[in-house]
Enzyme design. Structure first.
Site, short mmCIF file in Angstrom:
data_model
loop_
_atom_site.label_atom_id
_atom_site.label_comp_id
_atom_site.label_asym_id
_atom_site.label_seq_id
_atom_site.Cartn_x
_atom_site.Cartn_y
_atom_site.Cartn_z
CG HIS A 54 -1.98 -1.07 1.13
ND1 HIS A 54 -2.98 -1.20 2.07
CD2 HIS A 54 -2.20 -2.07 0.23
CE1 HIS A 54 -3.77 -2.21 1.75
NE2 HIS A 54 -3.31 -2.76 0.64
CD GLU A 56 -1.01 3.98 4.12
OE1 GLU A 56 -2.07 4.18 4.70
OE2 GLU A 56 -0.90 3.22 3.11
CB THR A 203 -23.50 -1.85 -28.51
OG1 THR A 203 -24.34 -0.79 -28.07
CG2 THR A 203 -22.15 -1.30 -28.92
#
Length: 385
Positions: A54, A56, A203
């Site tokens: 992470h 930190e 689509t």
């Protein structure tokens, strides 16, 4: 600079770091961290891919590589340090071990396993904690994570592209290209940051799209998904070329499934009362499968169905400087008998994209709910930057 100005300065640097990993961290949030002492950066970093360190930890490793300790420093983090064991150990332990004097956080972590406990542990250790600095900017980087943690469903935006009179294609279906190259490239950047690119079978049949992020450098491709109530997706469709496509259906026709399964598709049955896919149930399924953000790039029918089902949180619309007259709309909605029945959004951004304009608009109530979920208690919260 005074303290408030300094806090905003360094937090914006942390936000810049988080922005650099926008396409990388899913299903984890994008987080940046800067460690500062006496106006000098000791280390900085951003959260890596799921299972990686992470923000930190990355910042602390950078400080160690620079040969500096972090005692008495200030941590600027765009999200509350986690306090639980997940794929990685709790970051709050590493922050406590670094012995900072102060931790400044943009927003609290809405994950029920954290939800203020990281901030409480820092305060209990005698560390000064400030929250709410640049909260709005930090939330804008992670609306899907906050939505999934608080309501169990991802943040969904419709990507629309059309003319000044709200038309997406000519009456005969011709649509390439209404918007210019810059707008199309920007649309690919929004594809890249999302967890899922969603489209409808209409689509797929009309355009045979790939729906990959091609005009934007990205470390990963988003998951692609099709709403196909009657399983009309052709097995030879390009969207299936590299497999791993989710198809949401309401059809029990097993004969139509086999060739799609052989192409690597995963078929999810979510029938609704009208023999169509239950769209709110689809969003709940996506939330349960760690999807934070859904980029919808579809035709008028699915756009309108999502809108009417209350599934749309945001609109990202590219408007070309042209009029197309009697042509296909960007959203298919029923006629209204009175103005109070209208759907309202709040504009949040207007930006030129080459010759076109990009408009962003959110459902104000949906955004307010997210904002409330990441604010610390009023007595603990600093002035929002």
């Amino acid at each position: 600079m005074n303290v408030a100005e300094s806090d905003r300065h360094w937090m914006r640097r942390a936000l810049t770091l988080a922005a650099a990993v926008m396409d990388l961290t899913t299903p984890n949030p994008r987080v940046g961290c800067v460690i500062v002492r006496d106006g000098h950066v000791l280390g900085e970093g951003a959260t890596r891919e799921a299972g990686g360190p992470h923000a930190e930890i990355c910042a602390l490793r950078a400080a160690a590589a620079n040969g500096v300790d972090t005692v008495g420093s200030t941590f600027y983090v765009t999200l509350e340090p986690c306090s639980h064991h997940g794929r990685t150990p709790p970051c709050v332990e590493a922050v406590l071990a670094a012995r900072p004097a102060r931790v400044v956080v943009a927003m609290s972590d809405p994950n029920p396993r954290v939800n203020g406990s990281g901030l409480a542990r820092l305060r209990a250790a005698g560390i000064e904690v400030s929250t709410g600095v640049c909260l709005e900017e930090a939330l804008a980087q992670n609306p899907g994570f906050v939505a999934r943690m608080t309501r169990g469903t991802p943040w969904l935006w419709l990507k629309l592209a059309g003319s000044l009179d709200g038309r997406s294609a000519l009456h005969n279906g011709a649509s390439q290209w209404i918007t210019g190259a810059e707008a199309r490239a920007d649309g690919h950047a929004w594809r890249a940051r999302s967890c899922v690119v969603l489209t409808g079978v209409g689509t797929v049949l009309a355009d045979d799209p790939q729906l990959t992020a091609r005009h934007h450098t990205t470390p990963r491709q988003p998951q692609r998904a099709i709403v196909d109530s009657r399983l009309r997706t052709p097995p030879q469709a390009r969207i299936l070329d590299d497999g791993n496509v989710w198809i949401f259906t309401a059809d029990g026709d097993h004969a139509a499934r086999r060739p799609l399964l052989e192409r690597g598709a995963r078929i999810i049955d979510l029938p609704g009362a009208d023999s169509r896919v239950d769209l709110p149930a689809m969003l709940r399924w996506l939330g349960q499968n760690d999807v934070n953000e859904v980029h919808t790039e579809a035709g008028a029918v699915l756009n309108g169905a999502l809108w009417q089902a209350g599934c749309v949180d945001e609109i990202i619309a590219y408007v070309a400087p042209m009029l197309l007259g009697d042509a296909r709309p960007v959203v298919d909605l029923p006629a209204l008998d009175s103005l109070p029945d209208r759907e309202e959004f709040t504009f949040t951004e207007v930006e030129l994209m080459g010759v076109d304009v990009r408009l962003r608009a959110r459902r104000a109530a949906n955004w307010a709910a997210l904002r409330a979920a990441v604010q610390a208690q009023p007595a603990q919260r600093a002035q929002d930057g």
